[in-house]
Design a protein around this motif. Structure first.
Motif, short mmCIF file in Angstrom:
data_model
loop_
_atom_site.label_atom_id
_atom_site.label_comp_id
_atom_site.label_asym_id
_atom_site.label_seq_id
_atom_site.Cartn_x
_atom_site.Cartn_y
_atom_site.Cartn_z
N UNK A 35 -7.44 -28.54 -27.13
CA UNK A 35 -7.16 -28.42 -25.70
C UNK A 35 -5.70 -28.66 -25.33
N UNK A 36 -5.12 -29.74 -25.85
CA UNK A 36 -3.77 -30.08 -25.46
C UNK A 36 -2.71 -29.19 -26.11
N UNK A 37 -3.11 -28.36 -27.06
CA UNK A 37 -2.16 -27.47 -27.71
C UNK A 37 -2.07 -26.11 -27.02
N UNK A 38 -3.01 -25.80 -26.14
CA UNK A 38 -3.06 -24.46 -25.54
C UNK A 38 -1.82 -24.19 -24.70
N UNK A 39 -1.56 -25.09 -23.75
CA UNK A 39 -0.39 -24.88 -22.88
C UNK A 39 0.90 -24.95 -23.67
N UNK A 87 -10.78 -17.34 -25.65
CA UNK A 87 -10.38 -18.57 -26.31
C UNK A 87 -11.60 -19.44 -26.58
N UNK A 88 -11.66 -19.98 -27.79
CA UNK A 88 -12.68 -20.94 -28.19
C UNK A 88 -12.00 -22.29 -28.36
N UNK A 89 -12.32 -23.24 -27.48
CA UNK A 89 -11.68 -24.54 -27.48
C UNK A 89 -12.51 -25.49 -28.32
N UNK A 101 -17.32 -29.22 -24.38
CA UNK A 101 -17.54 -30.19 -23.31
C UNK A 101 -16.63 -29.84 -22.15
N UNK A 102 -16.92 -30.44 -21.00
CA UNK A 102 -16.15 -30.14 -19.79
C UNK A 102 -14.73 -30.65 -19.84
N UNK A 103 -14.49 -31.78 -20.52
CA UNK A 103 -13.13 -32.32 -20.58
C UNK A 103 -12.18 -31.38 -21.30
N UNK A 104 -12.65 -30.80 -22.41
CA UNK A 104 -11.78 -29.85 -23.13
C UNK A 104 -11.52 -28.60 -22.30
N UNK A 105 -12.48 -28.20 -21.48
CA UNK A 105 -12.29 -27.05 -20.61
C UNK A 105 -11.20 -27.34 -19.58
N UNK A 106 -11.24 -28.54 -19.01
CA UNK A 106 -10.24 -28.91 -18.01
C UNK A 106 -8.86 -29.05 -18.66
N UNK A 107 -8.80 -29.71 -19.81
CA UNK A 107 -7.51 -29.96 -20.45
C UNK A 107 -6.82 -28.68 -20.88
N UNK A 121 -3.30 -26.20 -16.47
CA UNK A 121 -1.90 -25.89 -16.19
C UNK A 121 -1.62 -24.39 -16.22
N UNK A 122 -2.63 -23.60 -15.86
CA UNK A 122 -2.46 -22.16 -15.78
C UNK A 122 -2.87 -21.68 -14.39
N UNK A 123 -2.27 -20.58 -13.97
CA UNK A 123 -2.65 -19.89 -12.74
C UNK A 123 -3.09 -18.48 -13.11
N UNK A 124 -4.18 -18.03 -12.45
CA UNK A 124 -4.74 -16.71 -12.73
C UNK A 124 -4.91 -15.95 -11.42
N UNK A 125 -3.83 -15.42 -10.87
CA UNK A 125 -3.92 -14.79 -9.53
C UNK A 125 -4.64 -13.46 -9.51
N UNK A 126 -4.76 -12.75 -10.66
CA UNK A 126 -5.36 -11.40 -10.67
C UNK A 126 -6.65 -11.35 -11.47
#
Length: 671
Positions: free
Chosen positions: A355-359, A375-377, A425-431, A435-440
């Motif tokens: 999770x913390x490596x994605x961003x 993506x598979x977290x 789990x939900x925590x990995x989904x949030x992490x 820090x991303x935005x998906x406007x489209x």
């Protein structure tokens, strides 16, 4: 005895000559008769063979396979020859062409006439013997070759097996060397690093011969391999300038556990599909290859044409920092780099990402055309045993993964339209996505990736959408899928309220669906009914454009909840507003539906030219302004009819109940 006179002798000679002439004439007659009989025999024989051929042809017509023309049979044979799904074969070569050529005479002739059928040269044995490879190459003619070398795996400490594999790889390379100009694809999988070194040396030394190479797959299958006794870590072909008369035509490249610097940059420039697989080492051996961010950053800078990128556990050790970043300033050994732009990348598939490596990883690249992200977290281990396994954003915590500093900055994926996320789990989904935005974004899927038995009662809660995304508003989302997740009460309505243009909703083995269905059926307001002298619900609160609902293996919702959704959206469009308006002003229409008085906005004040504030002149609102403010309300009051409902493996719902929804004009698919 008296001696014969000359006249008597001449007379006897004449008589004998006459007899000989008669016998010769009779012999010629017999020869002619024999020739005629031979011709008759041959004619009878040929006619018999023709009739026998007709009988054979008629007998062949009993089998449907013989109804197919030769051109179609060849295509079927080619498909069979290219299919490598049968792993039970113990032969060292691809057996399909050989089997086809031994079925019958017709198939054998077709097989030998189709040189492309023999162009797939596969060697899957650890011990080398050249006869099958040479036979396939001879029968392939001038067709482009697809070469596969994949001997059975073995323990990395088995020296005898390593020696046999090296000899087999050397024999294959020597046999192919004169024909490298017509090699179209290479799949080279080995356990011994010495075998891989031979293959890499061949590629580097013969770049000018690889004129037809379009696909390259180099894989080290054993994760316990050590690079300590090889030169593979010291090579740097990526930075060398390779001069060739013809540009490379390589379009697909796959690397597993292979140092990135071994691939010449000349091969990389036309690559469109790239797969990098670098699982974490499974042992504490010395000198394992560690994927570094500097290597990935430099490697991808040579791939301007890349369109599809696949990462398998390819989270790299962060040994560089971005220009302008405040992280790692105290570490002078880190090189400062700028983000690399991949202008043509359209799809990104990342499996087993922490999770913390994605961003961290994504911040090193600019992706202006990325449209699909799958993506598979994976779960984050609390500790990693070896310092070489530290990857991602870890500056001052060599033993801890969870305590890494939070990253700064937000990445906006402006072109992304499809996002598919699997997590445990939900925590990995949030992490991973905070820090991303998906406007489209147009298509979104959340799925639980853990292994659960079919009768598992453990629930996997889905976090609130505003916890997952920094900006939860998804105005362009049309397709939404949830799989093996639990939706808390209240979260479903809140989540759907961010999706005003949702068209398709798919729920797979989810729990807590009653609340979601009730939110979809909730009325927007209450319209007066003159006959019943009371009010009735009209419109919907969320997702007024929803047209399709799919429920697969969902066991905790009731039929009345699903029926309420279909019924709430099945009212004929226009009836509600027609009954309410009746020459009433627009504000009265909204007030009547919502059940409260809608007051007009106060008059605005404008600033005078001199800078002082002065009351604005009273003005009436134009009809166009009124209609524009009522567009969302009219969409809510006139929801789209549910066009289709898919119900699969929902035992609490009977077939009669499901088919009763067709009374509202909905197509029902029940399984």
């Amino acid at each position: 005895m008296p001696r014969k006179t000359a006249a008597a002798i001449d007379h006897e000679i004449d008589v004998l000559q006459a007899q000989i002439t008669i016998l010769n004439r009779r012999e010629h007659d017999f020869v002619r008769i024999l020739d005629d009989m031979a011709r008759l025999r041959d004619s009878v024989k040929s006619e018999s063979m023709a009739l026998a051929s007709q009988v054979t042809a008629l007998q062949r017509q009993r089998n449907p396979i013989n109804w197919l023309p030769s051109e179609l049979l060849i295509q079927i044979f080619l498909s069979l020859a290219e299919d490598d799904s049968d792993s039970s074969s113990v032969l060292a070569y691809n057996p399909s062409p050989v089997i086809i050529s031994h079925v019958c005479q017709k198939w054998r002739k077709l097989a030998f006439d189709s040189s492309i059928m023999w162009s797939r040269i596969s060697f899957t044995c650890r011990k080398w013997f050249a006869s099958p490879v040479c036979t396939f190459m001879d029968r392939s003619g001038l067709s482009l070759l697809d070469v596969t070398f994949s001997p059975p795996p073995y323990h990395v400490d088995d020296l005898d097996a390593a020696a046999h594999e090296k000899l087999a790889s050397q024999g294959l390379i020597n046999t192919l060397s004169p024909q490298l100009f017509r090699v179209r694809s290479i799949t080279f999988q080995c356990t011994c690093l010495a075998s891989m070194r031979l293959m890499v040396e061949t590629l580097v030394d013969n770049l000018h011969e690889l004129k037809s190479l379009r696909s390259l797959d180099l894989s080290i299958t054993d994760l316990r391999s050590s690079f300590a006794l090889t030169r593979l870590l010291a090579w740097d072909e990526l930075g060398k300038q390779h001069v060739s008369e013809m540009p490379s035509v390589l379009t697909r490249l796959r690397l597993q556990q292979l140092p990135l610097r071994l691939i010449p940059s000349w091969l990389l420039r036309p690559v469109r599909t790239l797969e990098l697989s670098y699982p974490s080492p499974r042992s504490q051996r010395a000198s394992p290859y560690v994927l570094r961010m500097s290597h990935v950053h430099r490697f991808l800078s040579f791939t301007p044409e890349i369109q599809h990128l696949v990462l398998i556990e390819a989270t790299s050790l962060r040994d560089v920092v971005l220009a302008g970043s405040t992280e790692g300033q105290t570490e002078n050994q880190y090189v400062v780099v700028s983000p690399i732009e991949l202008p043509k990348l359209r799809t990104l598939t990342w499996k087993l990402a922490y999770p913390r490596d994605v961003h961290t990883f994504m911040s090193f690249f600019a992706l202006p055309t990325l449209e699909r992200w799958d993506i598979l977290v994976a779960d984050s281990p609390s500790k990693r045993n070896d310092v070489s396994m530290l990857r991602g954003n870890h500056w001052h915590e060599p033993d801890s993964y969870i305590q890494a500093e939070p990253l700064s900055g937000v990445l906006s994926m402006n072109a992304l339209k499809e996002l598919y996320v699997s997590c445990q789990d939900g925590d990995s989904l949030i992490s991973s996505l905070r820090q991303f935005l998906f406007p489209k974004l147009e298509q979104l899927e959340f799925a639980h990736a853990g292994k659960c038995p079919p009768d598992c009662e453990h629930k996997h809660p889905l976090p609130r959408l505003d916890y997952i995304f920094r900006d939860p508003r998804l105005p362009h989302l049309t397709h939404f899928t949830l799989s093996h997740l639990d939706v808390f009460a209240g979260h479903g309505k809140l989540m759907l309220s961010y999706m005003p243009n949702l068209i398709s909703l798919t729920l797979i083995s989810c729990t807590g669906l009653d609340n979601m269905l009730q939110a979809l059926a909730e009325a927007y307001g209450c319209a007066p009914d003159a006959e019943r002298k009371d009010g009735r619900g009209c419109g919907v609160r969320v997702c007024p454009k929803l047209q399709e609902i799919a429920l697969w293996s969902c066991h905790d919702f009731e039929f009345k909840s699903l029926s309420a959704v279909v019924y709430a959206r099945a009212q004929p469009p226009g009836n509600v507003l027609t009954e309410v308006r009746k020459d009433a002003p627009s504000t009265d229409v909204v007030s009547a539906v919502l059940g409260r008085k809608i007051r007009p906005l106060k008059k605005s004040r404008v600033t005078s030219v001199q800078g002082g504030a002065s009351p604005a002149k009273s003005r009436t609102q134009s009809p166009s302004d009124v209609s524009s403010t009522l567009i969302p309300i009219e969409e809510a009051l006139r929801p789209v009819r549910i066009a289709c409902v898919h119900v699969d493996d929902c035992p609490q719902l009977t077939e009669d109940e499901a088919l009763s929804l067709e009374d509202f004009g909905t197509v029902v698919v029940y399984r």
